[in-house]
Structures are given as C-alpha cells and as structure tokens.
Write a protein that holds these residues in place. Structure first.
Motif, PDB file in Angstrom:
ATOM      1  N   UNK A  25      37.030  40.451 106.017  1.00 24.48           N
ATOM      2  CA  UNK A  25      35.589  40.221 105.967  1.00 24.48           C
ATOM      3  C   UNK A  25      34.878  40.467 107.295  1.00 24.48           C
ATOM      4  N   UNK A  26      35.575  41.062 108.255  1.00 26.49           N
ATOM      5  CA  UNK A  26      34.944  41.358 109.546  1.00 26.49           C
ATOM      6  C   UNK A  26      34.455  42.799 109.566  1.00 26.49           C
ATOM      7  N   UNK A  27      33.232  42.998 110.049  1.00 34.75           N
ATOM      8  CA  UNK A  27      32.725  44.364 110.184  1.00 34.75           C
ATOM      9  C   UNK A  27      33.321  45.000 111.437  1.00 34.75           C
ATOM     10  N   UNK A  28      33.349  46.326 111.464  1.00 37.79           N
ATOM     11  CA  UNK A  28      34.015  47.013 112.563  1.00 37.79           C
ATOM     12  C   UNK A  28      33.233  46.905 113.869  1.00 37.79           C
ATOM     13  N   UNK A  29      31.927  46.842 113.791  1.00 38.16           N
ATOM     14  CA  UNK A  29      31.115  46.732 115.002  1.00 38.16           C
ATOM     15  C   UNK A  29      31.467  45.479 115.795  1.00 38.16           C
ATOM     16  N   UNK A  30      31.599  44.367 115.099  1.00 35.14           N
ATOM     17  CA  UNK A  30      31.965  43.107 115.752  1.00 35.14           C
ATOM     18  C   UNK A  30      33.378  43.194 116.317  1.00 35.14           C
ATOM     19  N   UNK A  31      34.297  43.747 115.526  1.00 32.02           N
ATOM     20  CA  UNK A  31      35.674  43.896 115.991  1.00 32.02           C
ATOM     21  C   UNK A  31      35.736  44.793 117.231  1.00 32.02           C
ATOM     22  N   UNK A  32      35.028  45.911 117.199  1.00 29.96           N
ATOM     23  CA  UNK A  32      35.053  46.855 118.318  1.00 29.96           C
ATOM     24  C   UNK A  32      34.512  46.212 119.597  1.00 29.96           C
ATOM     25  N   UNK A  33      33.468  45.420 119.485  1.00 28.34           N
ATOM     26  CA  UNK A  33      32.927  44.723 120.661  1.00 28.34           C
ATOM     27  C   UNK A  33      33.971  43.797 121.267  1.00 28.34           C
ATOM     28  N   UNK A  34      34.703  43.081 120.425  1.00 31.28           N
ATOM     29  CA  UNK A  34      35.757  42.185 120.919  1.00 31.28           C
ATOM     30  C   UNK A  34      36.900  42.979 121.555  1.00 31.28           C
ATOM     31  N   UNK A  35      37.237  44.120 120.968  1.00 28.10           N
ATOM     32  CA  UNK A  35      38.299  44.964 121.519  1.00 28.10           C
ATOM     33  C   UNK A  35      37.884  45.504 122.887  1.00 28.10           C
ATOM     34  N   UNK A  99      44.578  49.588 107.787  1.00 30.01           N
ATOM     35  CA  UNK A  99      44.332  48.155 107.784  1.00 30.01           C
ATOM     36  C   UNK A  99      45.262  47.460 106.803  1.00 30.01           C
ATOM     37  N   UNK A 100      45.402  48.039 105.624  1.00 27.03           N
ATOM     38  CA  UNK A 100      46.279  47.463 104.605  1.00 27.03           C
ATOM     39  C   UNK A 100      47.679  48.056 104.720  1.00 27.03           C
ATOM     40  N   UNK A 101      48.629  47.434 104.066  1.00 26.80           N
ATOM     41  CA  UNK A 101      49.973  47.991 103.977  1.00 26.80           C
ATOM     42  C   UNK A 101      49.961  48.999 102.831  1.00 26.80           C
ATOM     43  N   UNK A 126      45.978  44.439 109.339  1.00 31.17           N
ATOM     44  CA  UNK A 126      44.535  44.250 109.387  1.00 31.17           C
ATOM     45  C   UNK A 126      43.930  45.003 110.561  1.00 31.17           C
ATOM     46  N   UNK A 127      42.804  44.533 111.036  1.00 27.19           N
ATOM     47  CA  UNK A 127      42.146  45.188 112.166  1.00 27.19           C
ATOM     48  C   UNK A 127      42.985  45.122 113.437  1.00 27.19           C
ATOM     49  N   UNK A 128      43.908  44.184 113.512  1.00 29.80           N
ATOM     50  CA  UNK A 128      44.775  44.096 114.689  1.00 29.80           C
ATOM     51  C   UNK A 128      45.613  45.358 114.868  1.00 29.80           C
ATOM     52  N   UNK A 129      45.763  46.152 113.840  1.00 29.57           N
ATOM     53  CA  UNK A 129      46.465  47.426 113.963  1.00 29.57           C
ATOM     54  C   UNK A 129      45.838  48.339 114.999  1.00 29.57           C
ATOM     55  N   UNK A 130      44.524  48.267 115.146  1.00 32.21           N
ATOM     56  CA  UNK A 130      43.852  49.075 116.164  1.00 32.21           C
ATOM     57  C   UNK A 130      44.256  48.614 117.567  1.00 32.21           C
ATOM     58  N   UNK A 131      44.364  47.317 117.773  1.00 36.27           N
ATOM     59  CA  UNK A 131      44.808  46.801 119.070  1.00 36.27           C
ATOM     60  C   UNK A 131      46.241  47.220 119.350  1.00 36.27           C
ATOM     61  N   UNK A 132      47.091  47.131 118.328  1.00 37.90           N
ATOM     62  CA  UNK A 132      48.485  47.549 118.488  1.00 37.90           C
ATOM     63  C   UNK A 132      48.566  49.038 118.830  1.00 37.90           C
ATOM     64  N   UNK A 133      47.736  49.839 118.188  1.00 37.07           N
ATOM     65  CA  UNK A 133      47.704  51.278 118.487  1.00 37.07           C
ATOM     66  C   UNK A 133      47.238  51.514 119.914  1.00 37.07           C
ATOM     67  N   UNK A 134      46.224  50.775 120.337  1.00 29.32           N
ATOM     68  CA  UNK A 134      45.727  50.894 121.708  1.00 29.32           C
ATOM     69  C   UNK A 134      46.820  50.547 122.708  1.00 29.32           C
TER      70      UNK A 134
END
Length: 140
Positions: A25-35, A99-101, A126-134
């Motif tokens: 339920x998190x939008x990407x804009x909010x997630x990206x700002x936190x990243x 994001x999903x399996x 989930x969105x944490x996959x982007x952090x793991x990729x980073x």
C-alpha cells in the motif's frame, strides 16, 4: 558519488493503489524519498513508463553513463526481447527487481527474457527489493 538509475515499467505508477495484496500500500514516490534519504551519497534517478520503447530509450540513455540500473520491467519482463537486447547493449550492470514473488504466481510469470542479461534478479521482498538491488550495485 555513485549514480544509479531506477526504471519502472507498466502499471508501476499505480503502486499503493493497485492490487495492494500483491504490491503493498505504499506509493513509489514516498518509498523513493526514503531510499534517497537512506543513501545520501548515491545520486538516484528515477524513470517510469508504461511504454516499451520509452523504457528502451531510457536504458540506452543512461546505460553508458551510470554505475547501475535497477529495472522492474513489470509484465515486459515476460514478453520483451527488445528490452533484453537493450540491457545486453549497454555497459551498466542491471539488476532485475520484482515486488512480488513471480514464481509463486501464474506460470507465464515464471520466465524472464531479461534475466540472462542482468547481474541478478531479486523478487518477492516487496519494495525492499529495490534497496537490496542498490546494495548489490554498490558492493560490486
């Protein structure tokens, strides 16, 4: 400063609204700002398109000038030889993210045309996959 580009494909502009049981339920804009806040020494650029050609154009544009690409091509993962060829053509390492399996979903999602040209694939976190990729791109 490391330069990393995140590219999201079709329907990922609807994160936080679309199929929350699958995508959260998190939008990407909010997630990206936190990243970005968590990685101030990284210049994170972001691009999203629902159009295959625009994704290819962005891979061409940044694929020789950035230290890495995090790519969630959405459904194009399972259909696009053209995006796979674009990944193969550039020098920047690409990490495929979902994001999903995808392996716990419909069988047509079990094959990626992109994976063979990517440094690796991260799915199901989930969105944490982007952090793991980073992290994987920063420690290469």
């Amino acid at each position: 400063m490391s330069r990393i580009t995140i590219i999201n494909g079709p329907n990922l502009n609807l994160l936080g609204i679309r199929e929350k049981s699958i995508y959260g339920d998190q939008d990407f804009t909010t997630f990206l700002a936190a990243l970005r806040d968590a990685y101030p020494a990284v210049a994170l650029s972001y691009f999203q398109s629902n159009h295959e050609g625009a994704i290819i154009d962005k891979i061409h544009e940044v694929g020789f000038a950035t230290e890495g690409i995090i790519l969630n091509a959405g459904a194009y993962t399972h259909t696009s030889l053209a995006i796979a060829d674009a990944i193969a053509a550039v020098t920047a390492p690409v990490v495929e993210v979902h994001i999903s399996n995808v392996y716990a979903r419909e069988s047509y999602r079990h094959h990626s045309y992109l994976a063979k040209n990517c440094k690796g694939v991260i799915c199901g976190f989930g969105l944490d996959g982007y952090r793991l990729a980073l992290e994987s791109l920063l420690t290469r």
